[in-house]
Design a protein around this motif. Structure first.
Motif, PDB file in Angstrom:
ATOM      1  N   ALA A   1     -28.462 -30.989  43.922  1.00  0.00           N
ATOM      2  CA  ALA A   1     -29.387 -30.632  45.004  1.00  0.00           C
ATOM      3  C   ALA A   1     -28.778 -30.938  46.373  1.00  0.00           C
ATOM      4  O   ALA A   1     -28.903 -30.147  47.315  1.00  0.00           O
ATOM      5  N   GLU A   2     -28.111 -32.079  46.498  1.00  0.00           N
ATOM      6  CA  GLU A   2     -27.489 -32.445  47.765  1.00  0.00           C
ATOM      7  C   GLU A   2     -26.292 -31.525  48.069  1.00  0.00           C
ATOM      8  O   GLU A   2     -26.098 -31.114  49.209  1.00  0.00           O
ATOM      9  N   LEU A   3     -25.515 -31.202  47.048  1.00  0.00           N
ATOM     10  CA  LEU A   3     -24.394 -30.269  47.230  1.00  0.00           C
ATOM     11  C   LEU A   3     -24.924 -28.922  47.714  1.00  0.00           C
ATOM     12  O   LEU A   3     -24.375 -28.326  48.630  1.00  0.00           O
ATOM     13  N   TYR A   4     -26.003 -28.487  47.106  1.00  0.00           N
ATOM     14  CA  TYR A   4     -26.641 -27.232  47.509  1.00  0.00           C
ATOM     15  C   TYR A   4     -27.085 -27.315  48.970  1.00  0.00           C
ATOM     16  O   TYR A   4     -26.831 -26.409  49.765  1.00  0.00           O
ATOM     17  N   ARG A   5     -27.716 -28.417  49.346  1.00  0.00           N
ATOM     18  CA  ARG A   5     -28.248 -28.584  50.702  1.00  0.00           C
ATOM     19  C   ARG A   5     -27.145 -28.519  51.763  1.00  0.00           C
ATOM     20  O   ARG A   5     -27.294 -27.840  52.771  1.00  0.00           O
ATOM     21  N   ILE A   6     -26.031 -29.210  51.494  1.00  0.00           N
ATOM     22  CA  ILE A   6     -24.994 -29.259  52.531  1.00  0.00           C
ATOM     23  C   ILE A   6     -24.030 -28.066  52.489  1.00  0.00           C
ATOM     24  O   ILE A   6     -23.376 -27.788  53.484  1.00  0.00           O
ATOM     25  N   SER A   7     -23.957 -27.366  51.371  1.00  0.00           N
ATOM     26  CA  SER A   7     -22.978 -26.278  51.231  1.00  0.00           C
ATOM     27  C   SER A   7     -23.574 -24.882  51.357  1.00  0.00           C
ATOM     28  O   SER A   7     -22.862 -23.940  51.711  1.00  0.00           O
ATOM     29  N   SER A   8     -24.845 -24.733  51.052  1.00  0.00           N
ATOM     30  CA  SER A   8     -25.441 -23.391  51.013  1.00  0.00           C
ATOM     31  C   SER A   8     -25.362 -22.610  52.319  1.00  0.00           C
ATOM     32  O   SER A   8     -25.097 -21.408  52.274  1.00  0.00           O
ATOM     33  N   PRO A   9     -25.603 -23.230  53.476  1.00  0.00           N
ATOM     34  CA  PRO A   9     -25.550 -22.405  54.694  1.00  0.00           C
ATOM     35  C   PRO A   9     -24.210 -21.693  54.875  1.00  0.00           C
ATOM     36  O   PRO A   9     -24.163 -20.491  55.167  1.00  0.00           O
ATOM     37  N   ARG A  10     -23.111 -22.399  54.671  1.00  0.00           N
ATOM     38  CA  ARG A  10     -21.788 -21.787  54.821  1.00  0.00           C
ATOM     39  C   ARG A  10     -21.558 -20.729  53.747  1.00  0.00           C
ATOM     40  O   ARG A  10     -21.063 -19.632  54.027  1.00  0.00           O
ATOM     41  N   LEU A  11     -21.943 -21.028  52.519  1.00  0.00           N
ATOM     42  CA  LEU A  11     -21.718 -20.096  51.422  1.00  0.00           C
ATOM     43  C   LEU A  11     -22.606 -18.854  51.552  1.00  0.00           C
ATOM     44  O   LEU A  11     -22.187 -17.746  51.234  1.00  0.00           O
ATOM     45  N   TYR A  12     -23.812 -19.061  52.037  1.00  0.00           N
ATOM     46  CA  TYR A  12     -24.694 -17.923  52.291  1.00  0.00           C
ATOM     47  C   TYR A  12     -24.086 -17.040  53.377  1.00  0.00           C
ATOM     48  O   TYR A  12     -24.068 -15.811  53.266  1.00  0.00           O
ATOM     49  N   GLY A  13     -23.546 -17.661  54.425  1.00  0.00           N
ATOM     50  CA  GLY A  13     -22.885 -16.906  55.489  1.00  0.00           C
ATOM     51  C   GLY A  13     -21.731 -16.079  54.952  1.00  0.00           C
ATOM     52  O   GLY A  13     -21.542 -14.921  55.352  1.00  0.00           O
ATOM     53  N   LEU A  14     -20.954 -16.670  54.052  1.00  0.00           N
ATOM     54  CA  LEU A  14     -19.852 -15.956  53.418  1.00  0.00           C
ATOM     55  C   LEU A  14     -20.379 -14.730  52.674  1.00  0.00           C
ATOM     56  O   LEU A  14     -19.845 -13.619  52.822  1.00  0.00           O
ATOM     57  N   CYS A  15     -21.438 -14.909  51.899  1.00  0.00           N
ATOM     58  CA  CYS A  15     -22.012 -13.798  51.128  1.00  0.00           C
ATOM     59  C   CYS A  15     -22.560 -12.708  52.048  1.00  0.00           C
ATOM     60  O   CYS A  15     -22.358 -11.523  51.797  1.00  0.00           O
ATOM     61  N   VAL A  16     -23.246 -13.106  53.124  1.00  0.00           N
ATOM     62  CA  VAL A  16     -23.797 -12.118  54.060  1.00  0.00           C
ATOM     63  C   VAL A  16     -22.676 -11.342  54.730  1.00  0.00           C
ATOM     64  O   VAL A  16     -22.743 -10.114  54.861  1.00  0.00           O
ATOM     65  N   ARG A  17     -21.614 -12.039  55.152  1.00  0.00           N
ATOM     66  CA  ARG A  17     -20.491 -11.349  55.799  1.00  0.00           C
ATOM     67  C   ARG A  17     -19.848 -10.342  54.854  1.00  0.00           C
ATOM     68  O   ARG A  17     -19.467  -9.257  55.266  1.00  0.00           O
ATOM     69  N   MET A  18     -19.729 -10.716  53.601  1.00  0.00           N
ATOM     70  CA  MET A  18     -19.060  -9.818  52.660  1.00  0.00           C
ATOM     71  C   MET A  18     -19.967  -8.672  52.212  1.00  0.00           C
ATOM     72  O   MET A  18     -19.515  -7.545  52.065  1.00  0.00           O
ATOM     73  N   LEU A  19     -21.243  -8.960  51.987  1.00  0.00           N
ATOM     74  CA  LEU A  19     -22.139  -7.970  51.395  1.00  0.00           C
ATOM     75  C   LEU A  19     -22.955  -7.183  52.419  1.00  0.00           C
ATOM     76  O   LEU A  19     -23.453  -6.110  52.117  1.00  0.00           O
ATOM     77  N   ARG A  20     -23.148  -7.740  53.608  1.00  0.00           N
ATOM     78  CA  ARG A  20     -23.862  -7.089  54.701  1.00  0.00           C
ATOM     79  C   ARG A  20     -25.322  -6.783  54.401  1.00  0.00           C
ATOM     80  O   ARG A  20     -25.937  -5.988  55.098  1.00  0.00           O
ATOM     81  N   GLU A  21     -25.868  -7.365  53.375  1.00  0.00           N
ATOM     82  CA  GLU A  21     -27.291  -7.200  53.062  1.00  0.00           C
ATOM     83  C   GLU A  21     -27.833  -8.569  52.677  1.00  0.00           C
ATOM     84  O   GLU A  21     -27.370  -9.177  51.709  1.00  0.00           O
ATOM     85  N   ARG A  22     -28.807  -9.037  53.427  1.00  0.00           N
ATOM     86  CA  ARG A  22     -29.335 -10.383  53.189  1.00  0.00           C
ATOM     87  C   ARG A  22     -29.931 -10.524  51.787  1.00  0.00           C
ATOM     88  O   ARG A  22     -29.723 -11.524  51.124  1.00  0.00           O
ATOM     89  N   GLY A  23     -30.664  -9.531  51.345  1.00  0.00           N
ATOM     90  CA  GLY A  23     -31.283  -9.597  50.020  1.00  0.00           C
ATOM     91  C   GLY A  23     -30.243  -9.713  48.917  1.00  0.00           C
ATOM     92  O   GLY A  23     -30.362 -10.537  48.008  1.00  0.00           O
ATOM     93  N   THR A  24     -29.222  -8.889  49.008  1.00  0.00           N
ATOM     94  CA  THR A  24     -28.143  -8.923  48.023  1.00  0.00           C
ATOM     95  C   THR A  24     -27.388 -10.247  48.116  1.00  0.00           C
ATOM     96  O   THR A  24     -27.034 -10.845  47.097  1.00  0.00           O
ATOM     97  N   ALA A  25     -27.167 -10.710  49.346  1.00  0.00           N
ATOM     98  CA  ALA A  25     -26.469 -11.989  49.537  1.00  0.00           C
ATOM     99  C   ALA A  25     -27.271 -13.134  48.911  1.00  0.00           C
ATOM    100  O   ALA A  25     -26.700 -14.030  48.292  1.00  0.00           O
ATOM    101  N   GLU A  26     -28.595 -13.099  49.045  1.00  0.00           N
ATOM    102  CA  GLU A  26     -29.438 -14.134  48.447  1.00  0.00           C
ATOM    103  C   GLU A  26     -29.346 -14.103  46.924  1.00  0.00           C
ATOM    104  O   GLU A  26     -29.301 -15.150  46.273  1.00  0.00           O
ATOM    105  N   GLU A  27     -29.317 -12.899  46.350  1.00  0.00           N
ATOM    106  CA  GLU A  27     -29.184 -12.772  44.887  1.00  0.00           C
ATOM    107  C   GLU A  27     -27.850 -13.344  44.420  1.00  0.00           C
ATOM    108  O   GLU A  27     -27.792 -14.091  43.435  1.00  0.00           O
TER     109      GLU A  27
END
Length: 189
Positions: free
Chosen positions: A31-57
């Motif tokens: 849970a703590e790893l998720y908390r501190i790492s997710s924002p950066r990893l989500y940003g990576l997914c959004v940059r690559m996929l260009r769709e927030r919904g797909t990036a969240e999946e």
């Protein structure tokens, strides 16, 4: 060591420890790893996929994979930050390939997708590390620089790169491996 670098190193050490604890089934560490790492990893997914919904999946799928595969993390081979980034990047590339396969039969859809979606390389330009990475990439030979860019910013497979460059697959793998080692040396402080 500069103060900013010391903080970055502390965060990386914490991530390493949390990932190691996650490997042993520690849910609070996960849970703590998720908390501190997710924002950066989500940003990576959004940059690559260009769709927030797909990036969240993709983000959710990748975190499930982290939970199940955390035991494969080896601190001697890479930091947790690198291990996580690679896993999430690969999940995003898988989704991009899946998307390309869905629209290959319709050239109009493929053109729309390419026109509307900035490339992952364009997204990387916005990061603070872009300049440093760019300088290190310039130290590579032109063919290897192109291969690394296509493999890691466009999601092109080694087989596709080898065919495009008209070199054996083993040669392409060697180019990429040596280039990554050279980049690591250049980027390490």
């Amino acid at each position: 060591m500069q103060p900013g670098r010391a903080i970055e190193q502390d965060v990386k050490d914490v991530q390493d420890e949390l990932l190691l604890k996650t490997a042993s089934g520690d849910q609070s560490a996960f849970a703590e790893l998720y908390r501190i790492s997710s924002p950066r990893l989500y940003g990576l997914c959004v940059r690559m996929l260009r769709e927030r919904g797909t990036a969240e999946e993709v983000l959710q799928e990748a975190w499930i994979t982290v939970w199940h595969r955390a035991s494969t993390f080896d601190r001697a081979k890479a930091s947790a930050n690198t291990w996580l980034g690679t896993l999430f990047r690969n999940k995003a590339i898988d989704r991009l390939r899946q998307r390309k396969e869905e629209v290959l039969d319709d050239p109009d859809l493929m053109n729309d997708l390419e026109d509307d979606v900035p490339s992952p390389a364009e997204g990387a330009e916005q990061s603070q590390d872009y300049l440093r990475l760019s300088e290190c990439l310039e130290q590579l030979r032109p063919q290897q620089r192109r291969a690394v860019r296509e493999a890691f910013f466009s999601g092109v497979t080694y087989n596709e790169l080898a065919a495009r460059c008209q070199v054996p697959l083993g040669t392409m793998k060697s180019w990429i491996r040596r280039s990554l080692l050279q980049l690591r040396t250049c980027l390490d402080p």
